[in-house]
Design a protein around this motif. Structure first.
Motif, short mmCIF file in Angstrom:
data_model
loop_
_atom_site.label_atom_id
_atom_site.label_comp_id
_atom_site.label_asym_id
_atom_site.label_seq_id
_atom_site.Cartn_x
_atom_site.Cartn_y
_atom_site.Cartn_z
N PHE A 1 0.86 -1.19 0.00
CA PHE A 1 0.00 0.00 0.00
C PHE A 1 0.89 1.23 0.00
N PRO A 2 0.93 1.97 -1.09
CA PRO A 2 1.85 3.11 -1.18
C PRO A 2 1.48 4.31 -0.30
N SER A 3 0.26 4.31 0.26
CA SER A 3 -0.16 5.45 1.08
C SER A 3 -1.23 5.00 2.07
N LYS A 4 -1.45 5.82 3.07
CA LYS A 4 -2.53 5.56 4.02
C LYS A 4 -3.88 5.57 3.30
N GLU A 5 -4.04 6.50 2.37
CA GLU A 5 -5.29 6.57 1.62
C GLU A 5 -5.54 5.26 0.87
N SER A 6 -4.51 4.64 0.32
CA SER A 6 -4.70 3.39 -0.40
C SER A 6 -5.15 2.27 0.53
N ILE A 7 -4.68 2.30 1.77
CA ILE A 7 -5.15 1.33 2.77
C ILE A 7 -6.63 1.59 3.09
N VAL A 8 -6.97 2.83 3.32
CA VAL A 8 -8.35 3.19 3.63
C VAL A 8 -9.28 2.75 2.49
N LEU A 9 -8.89 3.02 1.27
CA LEU A 9 -9.73 2.64 0.13
C LEU A 9 -9.90 1.13 0.05
N ALA A 10 -8.82 0.39 0.21
CA ALA A 10 -8.91 -1.08 0.16
C ALA A 10 -9.75 -1.61 1.31
N MET A 11 -9.59 -1.02 2.48
CA MET A 11 -10.37 -1.44 3.64
C MET A 11 -11.86 -1.18 3.40
N LEU A 12 -12.20 -0.02 2.87
CA LEU A 12 -13.60 0.30 2.59
C LEU A 12 -14.16 -0.60 1.49
N GLU A 13 -13.36 -0.91 0.49
CA GLU A 13 -13.83 -1.83 -0.55
C GLU A 13 -14.14 -3.20 0.05
N ARG A 14 -13.29 -3.65 0.95
CA ARG A 14 -13.52 -4.94 1.61
C ARG A 14 -14.76 -4.86 2.50
N ARG A 15 -14.94 -3.76 3.21
CA ARG A 15 -16.15 -3.60 4.04
C ARG A 15 -17.40 -3.59 3.16
N HIS A 16 -17.31 -3.00 1.99
CA HIS A 16 -18.46 -2.99 1.07
C HIS A 16 -18.82 -4.43 0.69
N GLU A 17 -17.82 -5.22 0.36
CA GLU A 17 -18.07 -6.62 0.00
C GLU A 17 -18.67 -7.39 1.17
N GLN A 18 -18.17 -7.15 2.37
CA GLN A 18 -18.71 -7.83 3.56
C GLN A 18 -20.15 -7.41 3.82
N TRP A 19 -20.42 -6.11 3.71
CA TRP A 19 -21.78 -5.59 3.91
C TRP A 19 -22.72 -6.21 2.90
N THR A 20 -22.33 -6.18 1.64
CA THR A 20 -23.17 -6.68 0.56
C THR A 20 -23.45 -8.17 0.71
N SER A 21 -22.42 -8.95 0.96
CA SER A 21 -22.64 -10.40 1.09
C SER A 21 -23.44 -10.73 2.34
N GLY A 22 -23.19 -10.03 3.44
CA GLY A 22 -23.97 -10.27 4.67
C GLY A 22 -25.43 -9.92 4.49
N LEU A 23 -25.68 -8.77 3.89
CA LEU A 23 -27.05 -8.34 3.67
C LEU A 23 -27.75 -9.27 2.68
N ASP A 24 -27.06 -9.65 1.62
CA ASP A 24 -27.64 -10.56 0.63
C ASP A 24 -28.03 -11.89 1.26
N ALA A 25 -27.20 -12.39 2.17
CA ALA A 25 -27.49 -13.67 2.82
C ALA A 25 -28.75 -13.60 3.66
N VAL A 26 -28.90 -12.52 4.43
CA VAL A 26 -30.07 -12.38 5.29
C VAL A 26 -31.33 -12.15 4.46
N VAL A 27 -31.24 -11.27 3.49
CA VAL A 27 -32.39 -10.98 2.63
C VAL A 27 -32.75 -12.21 1.79
#
Length: 186
Positions: free
Chosen positions: A47-73
């Motif tokens: 990760f060349p910058s803190k911002e790149s870590i934040v972006l990757a972390m948020l992308e991963r959280r998006h995937e977790q949110w989406t898959s978790g919500l999809d499973a319940v729904v």
């Protein structure tokens, strides 16, 4: 798993835990490095910058949110109950001991004004939730105006639960959603 993938995952795990519990601005790269157990050189090669870590972390959280919500729904068959499952998902999340609010709202509050890339990713995540609510409302035969009303209930519940430290916000939002859904389908 390659050494690079392993290092990337360890950095993201560490950054997610630190940023979510303490905030983005309060956590430095040295703390992320130490918690991940990688060298500073390895950290910056992944990760060349803190911002790149934040972006990757948020992308991963998006995937977790989406898959978790999809499973319940997806576990519900009735269109009305599929809508209300969103609030059941929130209820389980709010009850988690580590709950500190929506990571996207937290990130926007700290970084939205200084990072256009972070703001864009957060807006995309929030739009995808709006789109999901629109899809669920349409499947139930409700008018399009119901979707943003339901989404705002969920967003408000996230903020209320985090600030008040009270998981019952999900139940209150679910009760309000029931009234809105029933009125829209009447």
């Amino acid at each position: 798993m390659t050494a690079e993938t392993d290092a990337r995952d360890r950095v993201l795990d560490a950054a997610d835990a630190l940023f979510y519990s303490r905030g983005f601005s309060a956590v430095g790269m040295d703390e992320v490095r130490d918690a991940a157990g990688v060298s500073l050189r390895r950290l910056y090669s992944v990760f060349p910058s803190k911002e790149s870590i934040v972006l990757a972390m948020l992308e991963r959280r998006h995937e977790q949110w989406t898959s978790g919500l999809d499973a319940v729904v997806g576990a519900r068959s009735d269109p009305r109950s599929r809508i209300l499952a969103v609030y059941d998902y929130l209820s389980a999340w709010f009850a988690d001991e580590s709950f500190r609010g929506c990571g996207f709202i937290n990130a926007f509050g700290e970084l939205g004004g200084v990072s256009p890339a972070v703001s864009a990713l957060i807006r995309s995540h929030k739009q995808s939730f709006q789109d999901e609510m629109a899809r669920l409302a349409a499947e139930a035969g409700a008018p399009p105006s119901l979707a943003p009303q339901l989404a705002i209930l969920a967003e408000g519940a996230q903020t209320t639960a985090a600030i008040a430290g009270d998981a019952s916000a999900a139940g209150h939002a679910r009760a309000a959603a029931e009234v809105l859904v029933d009125a829209a389908l009447a």
